[in-house]
Design a protein around this motif. Sequence first.
Motif, PDB file in Angstrom:
ATOM      1  N   ASP A   1      38.138  49.041 -11.344  1.00 53.33           N
ATOM      2  CA  ASP A   1      37.761  50.447 -11.462  1.00 53.33           C
ATOM      3  C   ASP A   1      36.637  50.495 -12.498  1.00 53.33           C
ATOM      4  N   PRO A   2      35.415  50.307 -12.092  1.00 50.90           N
ATOM      5  CA  PRO A   2      34.319  50.069 -13.052  1.00 50.90           C
ATOM      6  C   PRO A   2      34.068  51.216 -14.027  1.00 50.90           C
ATOM      7  N   ASN A   3      34.210  52.447 -13.552  1.00 52.28           N
ATOM      8  CA  ASN A   3      33.979  53.579 -14.472  1.00 52.28           C
ATOM      9  C   ASN A   3      34.938  53.512 -15.640  1.00 52.28           C
ATOM     10  N   THR A   4      36.195  53.353 -15.282  1.00 52.91           N
ATOM     11  CA  THR A   4      37.228  53.304 -16.312  1.00 52.91           C
ATOM     12  C   THR A   4      36.985  52.129 -17.234  1.00 52.91           C
ATOM     13  N   ALA A   5      36.679  51.007 -16.645  1.00 54.37           N
ATOM     14  CA  ALA A   5      36.501  49.815 -17.466  1.00 54.37           C
ATOM     15  C   ALA A   5      35.398  50.033 -18.491  1.00 54.37           C
ATOM     16  N   SER A   6      34.307  50.624 -18.067  1.00 60.58           N
ATOM     17  CA  SER A   6      33.215  50.853 -19.020  1.00 60.58           C
ATOM     18  C   SER A   6      33.660  51.755 -20.152  1.00 60.58           C
ATOM     19  N   MET A   7      34.368  52.780 -19.792  1.00 59.25           N
ATOM     20  CA  MET A   7      34.795  53.725 -20.825  1.00 59.25           C
ATOM     21  C   MET A   7      35.773  53.079 -21.786  1.00 59.25           C
ATOM     22  N   MET A   8      36.690  52.320 -21.235  1.00 58.49           N
ATOM     23  CA  MET A   8      37.664  51.653 -22.098  1.00 58.49           C
ATOM     24  C   MET A   8      36.945  50.717 -23.057  1.00 58.49           C
ATOM     25  N   ALA A   9      35.992  50.010 -22.515  1.00 54.54           N
ATOM     26  CA  ALA A   9      35.252  49.088 -23.368  1.00 54.54           C
ATOM     27  C   ALA A   9      34.543  49.857 -24.480  1.00 54.54           C
ATOM     28  N   ALA A  10      34.010  51.008 -24.120  1.00 48.53           N
ATOM     29  CA  ALA A  10      33.310  51.808 -25.130  1.00 48.53           C
ATOM     30  C   ALA A  10      34.258  52.250 -26.235  1.00 48.53           C
ATOM     31  N   TYR A  11      35.436  52.705 -25.831  1.00 48.38           N
ATOM     32  CA  TYR A  11      36.400  53.145 -26.849  1.00 48.38           C
ATOM     33  C   TYR A  11      36.841  51.990 -27.732  1.00 48.38           C
ATOM     34  N   ALA A  12      37.098  50.881 -27.053  1.00 43.61           N
ATOM     35  CA  ALA A  12      37.511  49.721 -27.843  1.00 43.61           C
ATOM     36  C   ALA A  12      36.424  49.376 -28.848  1.00 43.61           C
ATOM     37  N   GLY A  13      35.184  49.412 -28.344  1.00 41.24           N
ATOM     38  CA  GLY A  13      34.064  49.140 -29.244  1.00 41.24           C
ATOM     39  C   GLY A  13      34.057  50.106 -30.418  1.00 41.24           C
ATOM     40  N   ALA A  14      34.407  51.349 -30.148  1.00 47.54           N
ATOM     41  CA  ALA A  14      34.402  52.334 -31.240  1.00 47.54           C
ATOM     42  C   ALA A  14      35.468  52.014 -32.275  1.00 47.54           C
ATOM     43  N   VAL A  15      36.624  51.581 -31.822  1.00 48.34           N
ATOM     44  CA  VAL A  15      37.693  51.227 -32.776  1.00 48.34           C
ATOM     45  C   VAL A  15      37.261  50.056 -33.637  1.00 48.34           C
ATOM     46  N   ILE A  16      36.665  49.106 -32.942  1.00 48.46           N
ATOM     47  CA  ILE A  16      36.211  47.924 -33.686  1.00 48.46           C
ATOM     48  C   ILE A  16      35.141  48.312 -34.706  1.00 48.46           C
ATOM     49  N   ALA A  17      34.229  49.160 -34.265  1.00 47.02           N
ATOM     50  CA  ALA A  17      33.174  49.597 -35.181  1.00 47.02           C
ATOM     51  C   ALA A  17      33.767  50.355 -36.363  1.00 47.02           C
ATOM     52  N   GLY A  18      34.826  51.143 -36.055  1.00 46.02           N
ATOM     53  CA  GLY A  18      35.470  51.871 -37.152  1.00 46.02           C
ATOM     54  C   GLY A  18      36.055  50.918 -38.188  1.00 46.02           C
ATOM     55  N   TYR A  19      36.703  49.876 -37.680  1.00 49.07           N
ATOM     56  CA  TYR A  19      37.268  48.874 -38.591  1.00 49.07           C
ATOM     57  C   TYR A  19      36.159  48.223 -39.398  1.00 49.07           C
ATOM     58  N   GLN A  20      35.099  47.928 -38.690  1.00 49.96           N
ATOM     59  CA  GLN A  20      33.965  47.277 -39.330  1.00 49.96           C
ATOM     60  C   GLN A  20      33.418  48.110 -40.474  1.00 49.96           C
ATOM     61  N   SER A  21      33.234  49.344 -40.243  1.00 46.90           N
ATOM     62  CA  SER A  21      32.671  50.170 -41.310  1.00 46.90           C
ATOM     63  C   SER A  21      33.680  50.342 -42.449  1.00 46.90           C
ATOM     64  N   ALA A  22      34.971  50.348 -42.093  1.00 53.90           N
ATOM     65  CA  ALA A  22      35.969  50.497 -43.162  1.00 53.90           C
ATOM     66  C   ALA A  22      35.920  49.299 -44.113  1.00 53.90           C
TER      67      ALA A  22
END
Lengths: 394, 249, 331
Positions: free
Chosen positions: A151-172
């Motif tokens: 389900d490519p749409n979903t996959a892209s979005m999930m990846a984006a969110y995951a990326g956001a969590v990771i980025a949040g950790y990174q900035s913390a």
Amino acid sequence: MKFSYSWCAPDRRRLFSMGNPQQLWRRNSAVRAFIVKEMRHILRDRQTLTILLLLPLAMVVLFGFALRNDITDVRVAIVDPAPDPATIALRDRFAGNPRFSIVAISPTNVGVEPLFRRGDADMALEFRSGFGESLARGTPARLLLIGDASDPNTASMMAAYAGAVIAGYQSAIGATGQSIQIVPQFRMKYNPTLESVNLFVPGLIALVLTLITALMTAISLSREKERGTLEILLVSPLRPWQIILGKVLPYLLLAFGNVVTALLAAWAVFHVPFRGSLILLLVSSVLYSMVGLALGVLIAALTSSQRAAMLGALVGTMLPNTLLSGMIFPIASLPGWLRPITYLAPARWFIVIARGIMLRGVGVAYLWRELVVLTVMLVLLFGAAVRSFNARLA
Amino acid sequence: MSSAIEVRGLTRRFGDFTAVDSITFDIQAGEVFGFLGANGAGKTTAIKMLIGLLAPTSGNASVAGFDVVRNADEVRRHIGYMSQRFSLYEDLTVRENITLYGGIYGLTDAEIRDRATALIRELQLDDAIDARVASLPLGWKQKLAFSVAMLHRPTVVFLDEPTGGVDPITRRQFWEMIYGEAERGTTVFVTTHYLDEAEYCDRISIMVDGRIAAMGTPGEVKQKFSAESLDEVFVQLVRPGSTPTLQHG
Amino acid sequence: MSTPGASGAPGVDGAGSGALSVNGVSKRFGEIMALDDVSFEVRPAELFGLVGPDGAGKTTLFRILATLLIPDSGSATVLGLDVIADLWAIRARVGYMPGRFSLYPDLSVEENLSFFASVFGTSIEEGRAAIAPIYNQIEPFRDRRAGALSGGMKQKLALCCALVHRPDILLLDEPTTGVDAVSRREFWDLLSTLKASGLPIVVSTAYMEEATRCDRVALMQKGRVLAVDEPAAIASRYPHPLFAVHARERHALLQVLRDYPHAASIYPFGASVHYSDARSGVSAASIADDLRGFLATRSVTDVSVEPIAPGVEDAFMELMGAPEGAVRAAA
């Protein structure tokens, strides 16, 4: 003449200057009379009216909720071969985030594949050993993000969110002065190029099958009722189930033919992958078609005119089968209360089966639940259809 | 003065098949004209041409003074039409049907009101004015349909099998209404399968295979075919060669 | 409630003497009483007519007899079998033709026929003898789509479809409605031929004159049976002396007659006017003389007054009383 606000007031005629006033008056009153008549017809056809009022309401509700393209429940499998404070911290971040739920944690990635195949995980997060160390040293700490892209749409979005969590950790942690490089690597399984057509083909097959089976059967049976030939068929040795079967089998054959054609087209023109058993897919298509046929018969038995039957079939089968089946809107993006309702849409189960077979190459071992559900639906609906099909007119 | 209905060599072909083959006749104002014929003889096609629903292949006709091809609009505005299969909207009430047709034919609200009142009183439908037409017995529906067809005072009215299935007394009441209109000068063009009703007409014509095989007053037609009843004439025309036997038990 | 003219006991299970029997059947739809205590019997090898206008309840009665509807009260048997309990046995043996030419317009004559034959587990070949006299008339059109047939042809095809499985009784609901006079006459000739072969036939019609083609009829109106008997017998029970009156101006004649004090009924009847006299014990000759005299005083010319034997239509109008009102009274 006195000016008044009624729309056919004499004064308005002068505004239009089309033809002489006499003619315009006549034309206006004729059109007005017709509008009034049509409104009355619509309001007095109770069955059709109910469906026509339900339809927009249903669409508003469903589209409104379904159109939220947010992802709300991403199931993550975590592979952490060497847990350290950094990996644990990042894992906790995911666990604490309401969008994600962790379904498995294991040291190796052996169990990840089966989770994907079963559809129990949407994403996998694979840490490399020495993650925390790399972070501390300031060298790139690699993190593998694996998404299910059937389900490519979903996959892209999930990846984006995951990326956001990771980025949040990174900035913390970055706030403490260390430079971090977390390098997420994305790999999309089952649909590496994120082709939408791969997503759509199973859904399209479901749509076509619903059209041919439920809609056409409903129309055909109610037409027989309206024409009066059904009366003659009833006054004969034929039992209701025989009449139903005779009506329904040609559409089954037609449906089967359409599945074969659609698959051929998908494979030949769009190179949609086909990793699983063709026989299983065809059998599932037949099963799904029969569910549609039973629905069509039921709708024809419950309505009293062709028009009502057609609308009933549209609202009762096409609508849920497109909106609630995951065909267009991912089920994951539907609100929680709506998800149980999707269990009632036969197409939902069929699409899981079709996607599983075509894109993931799984077989009965993984899909038996969906097949059982469809069979149960068939038995129940067919029983209801035969019972509702009266051996008498009243 | 021109006739109410003038038909000259009216023809209609559908591919190879000639449904109506060059028919010619005149109908005078105030006449009650019976248009008879077997099923498939071309009656329905001919009527459709006269009321402007179908264009002739050749020939022409004028109804109420207007050419059916060039002025079909005017024709439709000046005629009334009623058929057995459909006349009024079943799910609308009596009042609503009257208002609807009045509106369609361009009557003013005042005209509709006045004529509706007169109509209701004449038919004694006061108790049923707000009842759906579907709930009326057939005979009443047909009488009402006829009155509605006359609402805009057309000079020519076409009635297509208006009394099928109606009980014998109401049928005769219906024909009283027809006579009443004819006396007021309306031309009545009626088709029917009841041959006794054919006798009520001033003149009749019988169509066979697209042509008019007989025309005149009922008496003239019977005399021409040396028949005692129109039934016998019919049999002679439609099944030539068979001996008509009087089938009364 | 016994009906005049009905004879014999209603058929009993299995070995009934009647081909069909109806006993006190009533059926209501909402506020409308479609059938009100209807009773009659059809004998074996009889051509039985249900004669009455629309709304008489003919179709409802047929549907009950064809086991498609259940009566609210009363009972009915077809070929000795109960319409409620034995519906499958009846359905296998009945030839049913509902109104409206219920055939498939997009199938050909032959395709329609073979379909209906196979529904009953037979074929056109097996049924050929049974349908021969009728099929001969439509055979030239066997490949034509049923929708393209004329009304008379459609009705003959429908009859074939009802007959092809060699039923033991025929139920025909208004087969002649909307068909021209000649085709109707031919259709009744066919029915007579069928009846001669021993097949009981129940037909409904709104055309009064078709009553005389039946062995016996039930006159029906507004769900009630007005009379059951041979048509001639019903007609002969007409209570008044009846005359056919001609004049040059028919319309004027009608107006004038309405003023005549002794009139019981005055109805146009084709070329003449049927006049019935309300007096009793007066000879036909003197009635005629009185009438001629009266008409002469009103300047009606070319008058002839002849006594005639009443027909079924006269009897029907006498029995039905006033036509029903526009607003159906809740029964």
